[in-house]
Design an enzyme around this catalytic site. Sequence first.
Site, mmCIF file in Angstrom:
data_model
loop_
_atom_site.group_PDB
_atom_site.id
_atom_site.type_symbol
_atom_site.label_atom_id
_atom_site.label_comp_id
_atom_site.label_asym_id
_atom_site.label_seq_id
_atom_site.Cartn_x
_atom_site.Cartn_y
_atom_site.Cartn_z
ATOM 1 N N ARG A 10 4.970 5.378 1.057
ATOM 2 C CA ARG A 10 5.493 4.641 1.827
ATOM 3 C C ARG A 10 5.325 3.188 1.387
ATOM 4 O O ARG A 10 4.719 3.219 0.328
ATOM 5 C CB ARG A 10 4.998 4.783 3.260
ATOM 6 C CG ARG A 10 3.561 4.370 3.479
ATOM 7 C CD ARG A 10 3.047 4.767 4.488
ATOM 8 N NE ARG A 10 1.739 3.923 4.771
ATOM 9 C CZ ARG A 10 0.948 4.173 5.698
ATOM 10 N NH1 ARG A 10 1.105 4.892 6.759
ATOM 11 N NH2 ARG A 10 -0.260 3.219 5.852
ATOM 12 N N SER A 132 -4.074 -8.641 -4.055
ATOM 13 C CA SER A 132 -3.820 -9.091 -2.868
ATOM 14 C C SER A 132 -4.181 -10.535 -2.975
ATOM 15 O O SER A 132 -5.174 -11.059 -3.568
ATOM 16 C CB SER A 132 -4.454 -8.571 -1.763
ATOM 17 O OG SER A 132 -4.341 -9.374 -0.488
ATOM 18 N N TYR A 145 -12.363 -5.960 2.201
ATOM 19 C CA TYR A 145 -11.024 -5.741 1.643
ATOM 20 C C TYR A 145 -10.728 -6.791 0.410
ATOM 21 O O TYR A 145 -10.368 -6.522 -0.615
ATOM 22 C CB TYR A 145 -9.966 -5.806 2.613
ATOM 23 C CG TYR A 145 -8.464 -5.751 2.124
ATOM 24 C CD1 TYR A 145 -8.128 -4.489 1.770
ATOM 25 C CD2 TYR A 145 -7.816 -6.905 1.823
ATOM 26 C CE1 TYR A 145 -6.810 -4.439 1.241
ATOM 27 C CE2 TYR A 145 -6.545 -6.799 1.487
ATOM 28 C CZ TYR A 145 -6.041 -5.376 1.265
ATOM 29 O OH TYR A 145 -4.650 -5.530 0.637
ATOM 30 N N SER A 146 -11.284 -7.909 0.824
ATOM 31 C CA SER A 146 -11.129 -9.139 -0.438
ATOM 32 C C SER A 146 -11.905 -8.950 -1.470
ATOM 33 O O SER A 146 -11.327 -9.238 -2.477
ATOM 34 C CB SER A 146 -11.542 -10.532 0.431
ATOM 35 O OG SER A 146 -10.612 -10.846 1.480
ATOM 36 N N THR A 148 -12.751 -5.973 -2.722
ATOM 37 C CA THR A 148 -12.163 -4.841 -3.536
ATOM 38 C C THR A 148 -10.748 -5.440 -4.355
ATOM 39 O O THR A 148 -10.647 -5.227 -5.466
ATOM 40 C CB THR A 148 -11.718 -3.630 -2.729
ATOM 41 O OG1 THR A 148 -10.756 -3.870 -1.634
ATOM 42 C CG2 THR A 148 -12.654 -3.161 -1.774
ATOM 43 N N LYS A 149 -10.132 -6.371 -3.704
ATOM 44 C CA LYS A 149 -9.132 -6.941 -4.193
ATOM 45 C C LYS A 149 -9.335 -7.798 -5.469
ATOM 46 O O LYS A 149 -8.611 -8.154 -6.363
ATOM 47 C CB LYS A 149 -8.052 -7.391 -3.275
ATOM 48 C CG LYS A 149 -7.592 -6.310 -2.580
ATOM 49 C CD LYS A 149 -6.577 -5.288 -3.204
ATOM 50 C CE LYS A 149 -5.988 -4.346 -2.380
ATOM 51 N NZ LYS A 149 -5.444 -3.348 -3.087
ATOM 52 N N ILE A 178 3.197 -8.955 3.406
ATOM 53 C CA ILE A 178 4.497 -7.925 2.886
ATOM 54 C C ILE A 178 4.771 -7.071 4.291
ATOM 55 O O ILE A 178 3.891 -6.484 4.793
ATOM 56 C CB ILE A 178 4.222 -7.313 1.610
ATOM 57 C CG1 ILE A 178 3.802 -8.004 0.596
ATOM 58 C CG2 ILE A 178 5.455 -6.479 1.391
ATOM 59 C CD1 ILE A 178 4.802 -9.015 0.006
HETATM 60 P P1 NAD Z 1 0.540 1.173 3.118
HETATM 61 O O1 NAD Z 1 -0.265 1.362 3.969
HETATM 62 O O2 NAD Z 1 2.160 1.228 3.843
HETATM 63 O O3 NAD Z 1 0.459 2.051 2.105
HETATM 64 C C1 NAD Z 1 -0.431 2.323 1.216
HETATM 65 C C2 NAD Z 1 -0.589 3.438 0.515
HETATM 66 O O4 NAD Z 1 -1.565 3.932 0.048
HETATM 67 C C3 NAD Z 1 0.117 4.805 1.320
HETATM 68 O O5 NAD Z 1 1.158 5.440 0.642
HETATM 69 C C4 NAD Z 1 -1.196 5.664 1.348
HETATM 70 O O6 NAD Z 1 -0.933 7.065 1.520
HETATM 71 C C5 NAD Z 1 -2.093 5.470 0.303
HETATM 72 N N1 NAD Z 1 -3.464 5.561 0.414
HETATM 73 C C6 NAD Z 1 -4.234 5.020 1.440
HETATM 74 N N2 NAD Z 1 -5.342 5.588 1.546
HETATM 75 C C7 NAD Z 1 -5.306 6.710 0.524
HETATM 76 C C8 NAD Z 1 -6.188 7.599 -0.145
HETATM 77 N N3 NAD Z 1 -7.485 7.615 0.235
HETATM 78 N N4 NAD Z 1 -5.744 8.120 -1.143
HETATM 79 C C9 NAD Z 1 -4.408 8.232 -1.705
HETATM 80 N N5 NAD Z 1 -3.749 7.234 -1.403
HETATM 81 C C10 NAD Z 1 -3.945 6.566 -0.449
HETATM 82 O O7 NAD Z 1 0.605 -0.459 2.813
HETATM 83 P P2 NAD Z 1 1.202 -1.334 1.596
HETATM 84 O O8 NAD Z 1 1.353 -2.695 2.176
HETATM 85 O O9 NAD Z 1 2.455 -0.575 0.955
HETATM 86 O O10 NAD Z 1 -0.086 -1.304 0.546
HETATM 87 C C11 NAD Z 1 0.040 -1.210 -1.024
HETATM 88 C C12 NAD Z 1 -0.754 -1.680 -1.801
HETATM 89 O O11 NAD Z 1 -0.493 -3.118 -1.706
HETATM 90 C C13 NAD Z 1 -2.442 -1.731 -1.373
HETATM 91 O O12 NAD Z 1 -3.063 -1.815 -2.341
HETATM 92 C C14 NAD Z 1 -2.653 -2.840 -0.451
HETATM 93 O O13 NAD Z 1 -3.741 -3.227 -0.360
HETATM 94 C C15 NAD Z 1 -1.454 -3.897 -1.365
HETATM 95 N N6 NAD Z 1 -1.364 -5.223 -0.417
HETATM 96 C C16 NAD Z 1 -0.582 -5.049 0.669
HETATM 97 C C17 NAD Z 1 -0.274 -6.147 1.316
HETATM 98 C C18 NAD Z 1 0.521 -6.402 2.521
HETATM 99 O O14 NAD Z 1 0.931 -7.281 3.115
HETATM 100 N N7 NAD Z 1 1.277 -5.215 3.073
HETATM 101 C C19 NAD Z 1 -0.548 -7.362 0.759
HETATM 102 C C20 NAD Z 1 -1.570 -7.454 -0.539
HETATM 103 C C21 NAD Z 1 -1.760 -6.264 -0.743
#
Ligand code: NAD
Length: 237
Positions: A10, A132, A145-146, A148-149, A178
């Site tokens: 997703r 991030s 979280y910050s 880890t990123k 996002i």
């Molecule tokens: P999301 O929650 O929709 O997707 C996260 C994905 O990671 C999912 O497919 C989930 O199944 C997978 N995941 C979570 N835990 C897991 C585990 N233990 N093992 C395997 N897979 C696992 O969120 P997203 O926004 O699509 O996030 C994707 C990446 O983007 C992440 O690393 C997130 O930190 C980063 N990010 C997102 C945003 C935002 O605003 N959405 C901003 C900055 C960074």
Amino acid sequence: MIALVTGASRGIGAAIARQLAAQGHTVLAHCCRNRERAEQLAAEIGGAVYVADMGSTAEIDRMAEEILRTYGGVDILVNNAGIALEGLYQSVSDGDARRLFAVNIEGAMHCTKRLLPAMIAKHYGRIINISSVWGEVGAACEVHYSATKAAIIGFTKALAKEVAPSGITVNCVAPGVIDTDMNRIYDAETMAQLAAETPVGRIGTPEEVADAVCFFAGKNAGFITAQVLGINGGFGI
Ligand code: NAD
């Protein structure tokens, strides 16, 4: 080319998988719990599904072995899987903190470690990590979280230097806000405020992050490594 996208069921991961497939790559869609959605995506884009908890080195080892046996390795690795955690720093439990680091940074590092030797042997590879904006500037109530990123950025830059002579680039994108399920922790008012705080006046889409990832994944990006590209509409800078 063979591309593994972690967390592809997703959000940003699914958008990256779709875009890499549209560019002609064979996409290995990794998922953890959402196997059904990953299967649907794989059926749509013609890839394969791999299941592993990124918080478990044993499960990553098993997945990597299967990939190495079937494909001999990957050309493109997108370390996208991640989880968020909100709360005051002192109120986060040790267990939750460990889980966050295990999934967000150790998982990405371990997956890379297992797939790197095959890239080195081929003298080709594109590794793209998802950080991030919070990894760059820090967020109150998202301290773990910050951290880890921010670690993802350090990992990206250091590994990029180590493997550059082996024909492998390592880059990172740092999204702002996002539109994905990850941000469902925020209510509508907070989301409106985050959009208003973003200079372009809106939050971003998973496809906009995928565009940048695909740029780094391309053959023509071979002279670009150790970079952090903000996909943030001007947010947080
Ligand atoms: P999301 O929650 O929709 O997707 C996260 C994905 O990671 C999912 O497919 C989930 O199944 C997978 N995941 C979570 N835990 C897991 C585990 N233990 N093992 C395997 N897979 C696992 O969120 P997203 O926004 O699509 O996030 C994707 C990446 O983007 C992440 O690393 C997130 O930190 C980063 N990010 C997102 C945003 C935002 O605003 N959405 C901003 C900055 C960074």
